[in-house]
Design an enzyme around this catalytic site. Structure first.
Site, PDB file in Angstrom:
ATOM      1  N   ASN A  83       0.868  -1.182   0.000  1.00 45.72           N
ATOM      2  CA  ASN A  83       0.000   0.000   0.000  1.00 45.72           C
ATOM      3  C   ASN A  83       0.904   1.229   0.000  1.00 45.72           C
ATOM      4  O   ASN A  83       1.460   1.602   1.020  1.00 45.72           O
ATOM      5  CB  ASN A  83      -0.891  -0.043   1.257  1.00 45.72           C
ATOM      6  CG  ASN A  83      -1.743   1.210   1.387  1.00 45.72           C
ATOM      7  OD1 ASN A  83      -1.850   2.001   0.454  1.00 45.72           O
ATOM      8  ND2 ASN A  83      -2.341   1.389   2.554  1.00 45.72           N
ATOM      9  N   LYS A 128       0.132   4.282  -0.385  1.00 47.10           N
ATOM     10  CA  LYS A 128      -0.488   5.505   0.164  1.00 47.10           C
ATOM     11  C   LYS A 128      -0.190   6.692  -0.772  1.00 47.10           C
ATOM     12  O   LYS A 128      -0.145   6.496  -1.982  1.00 47.10           O
ATOM     13  CB  LYS A 128      -0.021   5.727   1.600  1.00 47.10           C
ATOM     14  CG  LYS A 128      -0.177   4.456   2.445  1.00 47.10           C
ATOM     15  CD  LYS A 128       0.032   4.672   3.902  1.00 47.10           C
ATOM     16  CE  LYS A 128      -0.158   3.339   4.633  1.00 47.10           C
ATOM     17  NZ  LYS A 128      -0.084   3.480   6.087  1.00 47.10           N
ATOM     18  N   HIS A 161      -9.613   1.338   4.851  1.00 52.40           N
ATOM     19  CA  HIS A 161      -8.335   1.585   5.519  1.00 52.40           C
ATOM     20  C   HIS A 161      -8.552   2.619   6.632  1.00 52.40           C
ATOM     21  O   HIS A 161      -9.328   3.563   6.463  1.00 52.40           O
ATOM     22  CB  HIS A 161      -7.290   2.085   4.511  1.00 52.40           C
ATOM     23  CG  HIS A 161      -5.911   2.082   5.092  1.00 52.40           C
ATOM     24  ND1 HIS A 161      -5.478   3.065   5.951  1.00 52.40           N
ATOM     25  CD2 HIS A 161      -4.902   1.195   4.977  1.00 52.40           C
ATOM     26  CE1 HIS A 161      -4.242   2.778   6.327  1.00 52.40           C
ATOM     27  NE2 HIS A 161      -3.862   1.647   5.750  1.00 52.40           N
ATOM     28  N   GLU A 193      -6.892   5.037   7.593  1.00 43.63           N
ATOM     29  CA  GLU A 193      -6.644   6.440   7.215  1.00 43.63           C
ATOM     30  C   GLU A 193      -7.866   7.021   6.511  1.00 43.63           C
ATOM     31  O   GLU A 193      -8.183   8.200   6.671  1.00 43.63           O
ATOM     32  CB  GLU A 193      -5.384   6.523   6.342  1.00 43.63           C
ATOM     33  CG  GLU A 193      -4.126   6.338   7.181  1.00 43.63           C
ATOM     34  CD  GLU A 193      -2.942   5.737   6.457  1.00 43.63           C
ATOM     35  OE1 GLU A 193      -2.910   5.734   5.209  1.00 43.63           O
ATOM     36  OE2 GLU A 193      -2.027   5.230   7.148  1.00 43.63           O
ATOM     37  N   GLU A 218      -5.577  -4.540  10.619  1.00 41.41           N
ATOM     38  CA  GLU A 218      -4.512  -3.562  10.826  1.00 41.41           C
ATOM     39  C   GLU A 218      -4.793  -2.766  12.096  1.00 41.41           C
ATOM     40  O   GLU A 218      -5.529  -1.773  12.053  1.00 41.41           O
ATOM     41  CB  GLU A 218      -4.448  -2.594   9.644  1.00 41.41           C
ATOM     42  CG  GLU A 218      -4.174  -3.262   8.323  1.00 41.41           C
ATOM     43  CD  GLU A 218      -3.631  -2.262   7.305  1.00 41.41           C
ATOM     44  OE1 GLU A 218      -2.512  -2.498   6.842  1.00 41.41           O
ATOM     45  OE2 GLU A 218      -4.304  -1.267   7.011  1.00 41.41           O
ATOM     46  N   GLY A 223       2.473   2.380  10.606  1.00 34.39           N
ATOM     47  CA  GLY A 223       3.447   3.442  10.394  1.00 34.39           C
ATOM     48  C   GLY A 223       4.182   3.868  11.656  1.00 34.39           C
ATOM     49  O   GLY A 223       4.876   4.873  11.675  1.00 34.39           O
ATOM     50  N   SER A 273       3.343  -2.017  10.260  1.00 41.85           N
ATOM     51  CA  SER A 273       4.793  -2.108  10.423  1.00 41.85           C
ATOM     52  C   SER A 273       5.357  -3.488  10.086  1.00 41.85           C
ATOM     53  O   SER A 273       6.295  -3.964  10.739  1.00 41.85           O
ATOM     54  CB  SER A 273       5.205  -1.690  11.842  1.00 41.85           C
ATOM     55  OG  SER A 273       4.799  -0.363  12.093  1.00 41.85           O
TER      56      SER A 273
HETATM   57  P1  PGA Z   1       2.779   0.352   7.555  1.00 41.34           P
HETATM   58  O1  PGA Z   1       1.317   0.595   6.909  1.00 41.34           O
HETATM   59  O2  PGA Z   1       3.293  -0.942   7.018  1.00 41.34           O
HETATM   60  O3  PGA Z   1       3.586   1.538   7.101  1.00 41.34           O
HETATM   61  O4  PGA Z   1       2.586   0.312   9.037  1.00 41.34           O
HETATM   62  C1  PGA Z   1       0.409  -0.459   6.737  1.00 41.34           C
HETATM   63  C2  PGA Z   1      -0.893   0.050   6.149  1.00 41.34           C
HETATM   64  O5  PGA Z   1      -1.354   1.126   6.553  1.00 41.34           O
HETATM   65  O6  PGA Z   1      -1.484  -0.598   5.267  1.00 41.34           O
END
Ligand code: PGA
Length: 263
Positions: free
Chosen positions: A13, A15, A106, A108, A178, A184, A222
């Site tokens: 992903n 983003k 997601h 976000e 998640e 992140g 992560s």
């Molecule tokens: P990350 O993001 O691996 O940077 O923690 C995962 C995601 O939001 O899909």
């Protein structure tokens, strides 16, 4: 070794990253790694979710790899079809551009862009009706986890969509767990905790759909090359949704390899 017969998924992903030239280079580097040592599609599905503007160009580049790599949209409109809806990209438009996969829900999107349950249901319904495969993201916040409500929150997020998913459409859904506090942040949930939550999700899915035992449940938060092997070894962790580490070709490749070898 996982005893699961579910082929794992590793999906990057991206983003709101990277700029165009860097995106194209990243794919070239990833393809070169596959060229050196391929990962069989039978052992791991691989997908990449670039920004909306890059979808078709990235797809053309991925289609040229020595194995299937799916191009995944990061979002889809709650509006179906075409019409006077400035700024929107519908599921039909994605399908029309041969984009067959989409992320929905997601954290976000939920937290920053107001994707509430009603909007998510509309997006999901449109995507499934258009014939897309949906990667449906769920996960609790740190506060919810600390209150001991993680399991309830996550299972509710699955129940939220149950009313709009037709019986046969469950086979076109991949679930991505998640935990928001692990996205992140560099903090990964422990493989044991993730496995325990995935087992609960699996139970929940089995109660809702006959496809529950066969649905892939991915972990995101992560994930990196360093922790992928341990995560991949857990029976109910059927892959990863990878943010930051998917922006590095070598890391993303190692994560895919870890899941492919866990089969
Ligand atoms: P990350 O993001 O691996 O940077 O923690 C995962 C995601 O939001 O899909």
């Amino acid at each position: 070794m996982s005893s699961s017969t579910i082929t794992p998924w590793v999906v990057g992903n991206w983003k709101l990253n990277p700029m165009r030239a860097d995106a194209l280079q990243l794919i070239e580097e990833f393809k070169a790694l596959l060229q050196q040592q391929s990962i069989s599609p039978e052992h791991c599905h691989i997908g990449v979710a670039p920004t909306a503007i890059a979808l078709t160009e990235v797809k053309a580049q991925l289609d040229d790899a020595n194995r299937k790599i799916y191009t995944v949209a990061q979002d889809v409109s709650r509006i179906a079809g075409t019409g006077a809806y400035t700024g929107e990209v519908s599921a039909e438009l994605l399908k029309d551009s041969q984009i067959e996969f989409v992320l929905i829900g997601h954290s976000e999107r939920r937290e920053l862009f107001g994707d509430n349950v009603e909007i998510l249901k509309a997006k999901l319904q449109n995507a499934l009706s258009a014939g897309l495969t949906v990667i449906y993201c769920i996960g609790e916040s740190l506060e919810q986890r600390e209150q001991g409500a993680a399991e309830q929150v996550v299972l509710q997020q699955i129940c939220d969509i149950a009313a709009v998913v037709k019986a046969e459409q469950w086979q076109n859904i991949v679930v991505a767990y998640e935990p928001i506090w692990a996205i992140g942040t560099g903090k990964t949930a422990s493989p044991a905790d993730v496995q325990a939550m995935h087992a609960k999700i699996r139970e929940g899915l089995k109660q809702i759909t006959a496809f529950g035992a066969d649905m892939a449940i991915l972990y995101g938060g992560s994930v990196k090359a360093e922790n992928a092997v341990e995560l991949a070894a857990c029976p109910d962790i059927n892959g990863a949704l990878v943010g930051g580490a998917s922006l590095n070709a070598e890391s993303f490749y190692q994560i895919a390899k870890a899941f492919a070898q866990s089969k």
